[in-house]
Design a protein around this motif. Structure first.
Motif, PDB file in Angstrom:
ATOM      1  N   ARG A   1       0.809  -1.235   0.012  1.00 59.74           N
ATOM      2  CA  ARG A   1      -0.050   0.100  -0.020  1.00 59.74           C
ATOM      3  C   ARG A   1       0.972   1.349   0.088  1.00 59.74           C
ATOM      4  O   ARG A   1       1.815   1.211   0.837  1.00 59.74           O
ATOM      5  CB  ARG A   1      -0.980   0.165   1.162  1.00 59.74           C
ATOM      6  CG  ARG A   1      -1.848  -1.045   1.213  1.00 59.74           C
ATOM      7  CD  ARG A   1      -2.968  -0.727   2.121  1.00 59.74           C
ATOM      8  NE  ARG A   1      -3.508   0.684   1.854  1.00 59.74           N
ATOM      9  CZ  ARG A   1      -4.784   1.153   2.606  1.00 59.74           C
ATOM     10  NH1 ARG A   1      -5.332   0.228   3.434  1.00 59.74           N
ATOM     11  NH2 ARG A   1      -5.068   2.091   2.167  1.00 59.74           N
TER      12      ARG A   1
ATOM     13  N   GLU B   1      -3.215  10.110  -1.452  1.00 59.46           N
ATOM     14  CA  GLU B   1      -3.737   8.951  -1.972  1.00 59.46           C
ATOM     15  C   GLU B   1      -3.286   7.903  -1.852  1.00 59.46           C
ATOM     16  O   GLU B   1      -2.178   7.481  -2.184  1.00 59.46           O
ATOM     17  CB  GLU B   1      -3.890   9.449  -3.841  1.00 59.46           C
ATOM     18  CG  GLU B   1      -4.583  10.599  -4.128  1.00 59.46           C
ATOM     19  CD  GLU B   1      -6.285  10.505  -3.834  1.00 59.46           C
ATOM     20  OE1 GLU B   1      -6.769   9.674  -4.143  1.00 59.46           O
ATOM     21  OE2 GLU B   1      -6.803  11.533  -3.263  1.00 59.46           O
TER      22      GLU B   1
ATOM     23  N   THR C   1      -2.854   3.692  -2.725  1.00 54.48           N
ATOM     24  CA  THR C   1      -3.318   2.629  -3.643  1.00 54.48           C
ATOM     25  C   THR C   1      -2.566   1.301  -3.189  1.00 54.48           C
ATOM     26  O   THR C   1      -1.827   1.209  -2.369  1.00 54.48           O
ATOM     27  CB  THR C   1      -2.368   3.111  -4.943  1.00 54.48           C
ATOM     28  OG1 THR C   1      -0.874   3.020  -4.559  1.00 54.48           O
ATOM     29  CG2 THR C   1      -2.926   4.277  -5.730  1.00 54.48           C
TER      30      THR C   1
END
Length: 108
Positions: free
Chosen positions: A68, A74, A76
């Motif tokens: 991660r 943000e 992902t």
């Protein structure tokens, strides 16, 4: 969060599973730590205080199995294709259902 707080949070969560934390590198603004899980697998975490970048990665047999990344706020997820007929494969497939006490740590 400062670097000492990050390291203490990692140690606290790792301690829930009787795992030890190794600090691999530390600068004024960033830290990289490793949590050995087995002889061939480990969790590696990176935090940069200045940029807010965070990376959590499961490494097994010298390749990234699951990760991660948080860059610019943000998140992902990155998952490798590994056989689900192994214990590790089933763990990755379930996306590591962490205890509620570790959610604050994982989500920053």
């Amino acid at each position: 969060m400062n670097l000492d707080e990050f390291i203490e949070d990692v140690k606290k969560v790792a301690g829930l599973y009787s795992l030890k934390v190794e600090v691999l590198a530390r600068t004024k603004n960033a830290v990289k730590v490793r949590i050995p899980v087995t002889e061939n697998t480990y969790i590696q975490l990176y935090y940069n205080r200045e940029s807010g970048t965070k990376n959590y990665v499961l490494i097994g047999w010298n390749r990234r199995l699951f990760g991660r990344d948080c860059v610019g706020g943000e998140w992902t997820s990155i998952r490798s294709k590994i056989p689900t007929n192994t214990i590790l494969g089933r763990m990755v497939a379930r996306k590591f259902q962490f205890r509620s006490s570790s959610k604050r740590f994982l989500n920053g």
